[in-house]
Every structure is written in C-alpha cells, then in structure tokens.
Design a protein around this motif. Structure first.
Motif, PDB file in Angstrom:
ATOM      1  N   ARG A  37       0.837  -1.206   0.000  1.00  0.00           N
ATOM      2  CA  ARG A  37       0.000   0.000   0.000  1.00  0.00           C
ATOM      3  C   ARG A  37       0.868   1.250   0.000  1.00  0.00           C
ATOM      4  O   ARG A  37       0.549   2.244  -0.667  1.00  0.00           O
TER       5      ARG A  37
ATOM      6  N   LEU B  67     -10.575   7.356   1.099  1.00  0.00           N
ATOM      7  CA  LEU B  67      -9.506   6.522   1.663  1.00  0.00           C
ATOM      8  C   LEU B  67      -9.871   5.995   3.039  1.00  0.00           C
ATOM      9  O   LEU B  67      -9.505   4.883   3.414  1.00  0.00           O
TER      10      LEU B  67
ATOM     11  N   THR C 235     -11.354   2.685   3.025  1.00  0.00           N
ATOM     12  CA  THR C 235     -10.547   1.567   2.506  1.00  0.00           C
ATOM     13  C   THR C 235      -9.603   1.086   3.618  1.00  0.00           C
ATOM     14  O   THR C 235      -9.461   1.765   4.630  1.00  0.00           O
ATOM     15  N   PRO C 236      -8.937  -0.041   3.399  1.00  0.00           N
ATOM     16  CA  PRO C 236      -8.101  -0.579   4.485  1.00  0.00           C
ATOM     17  C   PRO C 236      -6.836   0.226   4.777  1.00  0.00           C
ATOM     18  O   PRO C 236      -6.183  -0.023   5.784  1.00  0.00           O
ATOM     19  N   ILE C 237      -6.461   1.185   3.941  1.00  0.00           N
ATOM     20  CA  ILE C 237      -5.207   1.901   4.194  1.00  0.00           C
ATOM     21  C   ILE C 237      -5.333   2.716   5.481  1.00  0.00           C
ATOM     22  O   ILE C 237      -6.386   3.302   5.761  1.00  0.00           O
TER      23      ILE C 237
ATOM     24  N   TRP D 259      -0.447   6.161   4.891  1.00  0.00           N
ATOM     25  CA  TRP D 259      -0.546   7.270   3.957  1.00  0.00           C
ATOM     26  C   TRP D 259       0.528   8.318   4.237  1.00  0.00           C
ATOM     27  O   TRP D 259       1.243   8.767   3.344  1.00  0.00           O
TER      28      TRP D 259
END
Lengths: 370, 303
Positions: free
Chosen positions: A5, A212, A215-217, A222
């Motif tokens: 990621r 975002l 989502t799994p991030i 990040w």
C-alpha cells in the motif's frame, strides 16, 4: 504497515506529480533559475570598479600627477571633468555620486608644505552621496591612496606594516558556494510546505481522504508514503542544484553525510508544520496564504541569500528563532567547511524541532469528518 | 440494522433518532431534500463520521466499535467524489484496487462500466458522467457486498444519468446490496425496492415505492392541457377539491377512476376545448409534498 500500500501511494503521488508542469517547475526549475540569477549577479564582484569624478581646478604638473596616480588605482574608473563645471550639474546630469575636487593653488600649497613652510595640509574636497553604500568604500580607498602619497612625498619609512599570514577560515569560498546550501534549504522547505498544504487541501476538497478512510489503508501508511515521496523530491532537487552549481559555476562543495541528514530532518519538520496548518485551516486559499506567510519571511531572514551575521542585531535574534536558520547553518558547516561537529550542533536543533512538529502533525491529522 | 442514531452539532440534531433496516440484495433509496441529513447518516454508516449516539449493525458487526473488519466488504462512492487529476482511469482503478490487495483488475472493472476506451485518459479530462462511472468502478474494486452511492447522479445530464442507472441495476442483478442516497424522487422510483424518506434528520416515511404512494399519495392525478380559462369554474364544481391552474394547464386530484368519465362529460357538455388529457398515479414527489408541506426540489442549500 503494509509495504504494498505504501508503494501504491508513492506511485500514485509520483504519477500525479510528474504530469504537473507547474509542480515540476517550482520543484526543479525555480531553484535552478534562482541560483543562476544570484550566482551571476555576485560572481562579478571580484572585478568591481567604482566610478569617481575628478575636477582639477589647479591644472598644474602636481595636480596632473595626482590625477595620474588616481587613474592607476584599479578599483577606480576616473571621469575627469573640466574646472568650470558646476558640481550641481555633475550630480544632476552625470549622476555623479562621488566627486573629488583638486583646489586652485594646490601645487603652490603642496610645495610650501614640502619645504616646511606650510602649517596645514592641502585638502582635496570630497563630495559624496552618503546614501550610496559604495561611497564609503570609495572614500576609504581614496584615503589610503592619499596616505601612500604622503609617505612617498615625505620620504618617510613605515614603522608599522601588514603581512598576510595563514588563512584562518578552513576554506576560501565563493558566494555561489555560500548560496548553494541556501538554495537547497529553501527548495526543500518550499517543496515540503507547499506540497503538503496544496496536496492535502486538494485531497480533502476532492473527497479522496473521505474515500480513503473507507478503505483498508491506515493514516499512518498514507503519511509515511507521502513523506517518502517528499524526501525523494527533496533528494532529487538537491542533486539537481548541486550538479548545476558544479557544472555552471564550478562550485566545490563537500558531500558530507550530515548534509543528507539535515535535508531529511528539514523535510520532516516542514511537512509536519504544513500538516498542522492544514489541520486548522479549512479552505485552500487561506492555506496557501499561510504557506506563503511561513516560507516568505523565513526565506529572507534565515540567511538563504546573505549571511545572517551581516544583518542588524534584532534580525539576527529573529533568525535564531527560525528553523530554516539552523538548516542553512548546518548545511553550510557540512558542505562548505566539512565541519561535521559544527554541522551536528545545528542539526540537533532542527532534528528536535522535526520530531516534535511531525509527531504533532501526525497526531492531529484526521480523515474523519466532524 | 441502524438503531436510534443521533448526530449532534452544537444544539442541532442533524440526525435525530433515526432507525433503518436494509434488506440484503436490494436497492435501498435514501431520499430527502438537500440538508435533510442524508449524507451525515450515510457517512456514519460508512465510518467516515462518528455518531453522537446510537448503534449501527452491518454484515453482523457493530461498526460503531470500529470499521476495520467491515471495510473490505463495503464499497463507497462519497458525495462529490473526484480523484487524482493527472492519473489515468486505468491507473486510478489499479491504485484503489491495490489498497485491498488487487482483488479485481482495472481491466475487468473498466469493462463492467463500459469505460475501456477511456482507460488512458487523465481523470481531469473526463466528463462528469465518466467521472461518476470511474468513481463507481473504484467503489467495486474489492468486490463489495454492500455499495454506498451518495448522490451518484447529481449534476449529470440525462444520458449520463441513464448510464449510471443501468450500472445500479446491474449491481442488483449481481446480488449486491445498493444503498443509494438521492434527492431525485424519479431516481428512487426508478431503481429502489425500498425507500426511506428523511426530513430534518428524521425518517418520515418508509416502505416500497408502491406502499408509500398508496399510503401517502394523492391517488390519481388528472391533467388537462391547453384549456380555455372559462373551463375552470366548471372543473371546480366537480368535487375534486381545488383545481390547480398553471397557465393553460389544470391539475386535479381524483378520488377514484370514475371521476375521469364525469370530467370528460362535463367538458364535452360545456362545448369548451382542451388539447390533451393525462391521467397518472401520484408520485413520490407528491408524497413528499404531502408529508412535509414542501417540494422536494426547492429545499435549501447543501450541508
């Protein structure tokens, strides 16, 4: 932390960036243009000549001699003017800022002095524009020329002299070598501040952060990834600046590893600072104004262009409260003087600042809506 | 699924004790005017906002206690979503897909949404309809069981809207649950199995489209177009309540089908003319008007 990621975010940032001509310009071309400009302006300073105006009202062999002596001074570009011209005319029409007048009766008075009849020296009158900083330089050159002539004419011997000893500063350096670390510090700072502020407000506006967050991030992934991207840009722009400096100006700087560390800490510090700004400012325009408010004064007060020591005392005090000052000092100690210990000293300040600000930035950044 | 949900800003309850139940495999339309609390509610369900109070159960999990596990099973198209300007369609979908471990390829999704020919175009150069389709593709990268689409057709031209509608029908056919937020009643009427109408943070009506119209509708609506103004007093005497006259158009709410014949005979008997006659069932727009006293479209600004 998921490396795939982190890589994906790095890649998407890179793609978005390299297709942005404005961003490329400000990251790479702008610092190079700045360096070329300042480099060429100041590299000429070795062969500077000063314009002086000389009016001979005596017109005798002795006054001619003096005129010739002044013409031999390399620093002076002597403009001789007729004895009848009015000084005010010279100032208004010729823009003369430094006028030497040899008075009528100069030779007579001088000869009298030489045979011991005179009681006072014959004075050359100097009219100068004190608002020009070069006037004082001209005056002191003139004074030393006059002193030298006095000595010759009186056949006196020096009782005191000067001889050039060993150079005290470890390296003799040119202005461009002083300026390059400053440009690197400046471009890494503006890259981090503007990149983060514009990037984050845009992602917020576009709803990408909201997306975002579903989502799994994680936010940590990040931030780490964008940070790596900022570092990558910083390293790239520092390399470009160094290369151009070396190729165009033949600047020789030390590739001290501390300089690399300073750049890393600087990128973290200003990214963290920008994250704090973004957190508290909602709209993009206010954020841009704040980014300018952070970088602009720092650019001028932290010794990017000129040495802080040459500034008034109160500005020096302000400079010492600004993070970029420590970056510039550390980079110069490392790159110009290769003085690792001194560089480490300055670096520790920016490192502590970086850790505090960055951690605060990470802690206060949130993708969630209120 | 959602029980007693509250979201309070200062002293205002943006979401005021809201409860909902959504059936799996259906298209659920969450309908309401701008500022009613639709997006606030849906963002609490998606985990973007934290509720002040209440519980949300989704796919057997309590998501107010953390959304991490549920994230892999839902897909979200946020309101007014747009993506990285200079990244291409194919790269954009791949990026979001990689965040979930590349469950579905960009190629497959572009085919599904019929955007393959735009694969290499940068996002910023796409039309509004294409952007929305990319957004929907992005919300499908993890093969989600539930898809949240927040105002997916707002600001789109009629043709783009039709395209998005087709995609939503396809999603339902694949057995996915679609949670659709909209302020277009025709969109809900067209697509939804169940509808909930929200106003001022509260659910004011819930059920299938048919149920809502039967329960709260105004029955049949008859419209006469191109009438002579002298006809209006006759029509008012028909016992259909006050006739609404807009220009040369007269609209009447009928109590039953038999009244249609009565009106036709009356008009014929009067010797006055009209251009067209239309009878239809009342719609969600009228349901909303009746329930709130306000038209759906005219409600104030965005939150």
């Amino acid at each position: 932390m998921n490396p795939r990621r982190i890589y994906s975010v790095f890649l998407v940032n890179l793609r978005d960036f390299v297709r942005d001509k404005g961003g490329l310009f400000f990251t790479f071309l702008f610092p190079v243009i700045l360096m070329l400009l300042f480099g060429f302006i100041f590299s000429e300073s070795d062969n500077v000549t000063y314009d002086i105006y000389l009016q001979d009202r005596d017109l005798t062999p002795m006054s001619e001699n003096l005129t010739e002596s002044l013409k031999e001074v390399k620093a002076f570009d002597v403009h001789k003017v007729g004895p009848d011209r009015k000084l005010s005319e010279l100032v208004d029409d010729d823009k003369a800022g430094f006028i030497i007048v040899i008075p009528d009766g100069f030779q007579e008075h001088l000869l009298g002095n030489m045979i011991g009849n005179g009681s006072s020296p014959v004075n050359l009158t100097v009219h100068m524009d004190r608002s020009q900083s070069s006037s004082l330089v001209k005056y002191s050159i003139l004074a030393s020329v006059v002193g030298q002539l006095n000595k010759v004419m009186m056949n006196s011997t020096d009782v005191m002299g000067l001889s050039e000893g060993d150079t005290i500063s470890p390296a003799d350096f040119e202005y461009i070598e002083f300026f390059i670390p400053g440009v690197i510090g400046l471009s890494v700072m503006s890259g981090a501040v503007f990149g983060t502020i514009f990037g984050d407000t845009e992602l917020k506006k576009k709803g990408i952060f909201r997306k975002l967050s579903t989502t799994p991030i994680t936010r940590g992934e990040w931030i780490l990834s964008t940070m790596l991207f900022q570092l990558f840009l910083a390293a790239l722009s520092a390399t470009v600046i160094l290369l151009v400096g070396w190729v165009v100006f033949g600047a020789r700087l030390h590739l001290n590893p501390i300089a690399a560390l300073v750049i890393i800490f600087e990128a973290f510090a200003f990214t963290g600072l920008a994250m704090l700004v973004v957190r508290f400012v909602k709209d993009a325009q206010a954020a841009a104004a704040l980014a300018n408010a952070i970088t602009f004064p720092m650019m001028f007060l932290s010794g990017t262009f000129f040495e802080v020591e040459a500034m008034p005392a109160f500005i020096q005090t302000i400079a010492k409260a600004l993070p970029l000052y420590y970056v510039n000092q550390a980079l110069r100690e490392a790159m110009i003087f290769n003085d690792t210990m001194a560089a480490l000293g300055y670096m520790s300040v920016i490192a502590i600042f970086a850790v505090i600000v960055f951690l605060l930035g990470v802690k206060l950044t949130t993708w969630k809506q209120d | 699924m959602i029980k007693d949900l509250y979201k309070t800003y200062g002293k205002v309850n943006a979401v005021d004790g809201l409860s909902l139940r959504i059936v799996r495999g259906e298209v659920f339309a969450f309908l309401g005017p701008n500022g009613a609390g639709k997006t606030t509610t849906v963002e609490m369900i998606e985990g973007i906002r934290t509720p002040t109070k209440g519980s949300i159960q989704m796919l057997g999990m309590d998501i107010t206690k953390g959304t991490n596990k549920v994230k892999g099973r839902i897909g979200v198209l946020p309101q007014e979503f747009s993506s990285f300007d200079r990244v291409t369609v194919s790269e954009t979908i791949s990026f979001f897909s990689s965040l979930y471990g590349n469950k579905r390829s960009a190629k497959e999704l572009m085919k599904l949404l019929n955007i393959e020919e735009h694969a290499r175009k940068q996002y910023q150069k796409l039309s509004g309809g294409l952007k929305q389709r990319v957004g929907i593709a992005v919300s499908l990268v993890n093969d989600p069981e539930i898809i949240f689409l927040d105002e997916p057709t707002t600001g789109l031209d009629p043709q783009s809207r039709q395209e998005v509608w087709k995609v939503i029908r396809d999603l339902k056919r694949e057995g996915r649950t679609v949670f659709l937020t909209t302020h277009y009643m025709e969109e809900a009427q067209e697509l939804a199995d169940h509808v909930a109408i929200i106003n001022r943070g509260r659910i004011i009506a819930e059920g299938t489209v048919d149920e809502l119209i039967d329960r709260h509708g105004t029955g049949l609506v008859l419209t006469l177009t191109g009438i002579d103004a002298k006809l209006v007093p006759f029509l008012n005497g028909m016992g259909c309540g006050q006739v609404q006259v807009k220009g040369s158009q007269a609209v009447m709410n009928l109590k039953n089908k038999d009244q249609i014949l009565g009106i036709l005979e009356l008009v014929k008997g009067s010797g006055l003319n009209y251009k067209a006659l239309n009878v239809r069932r009342s719609n969600l727009e009228e349901v909303f008007l009746k329930l709130t006293g306000k038209a759906l479209k005219d409600e104030g600004d965005r939150p």
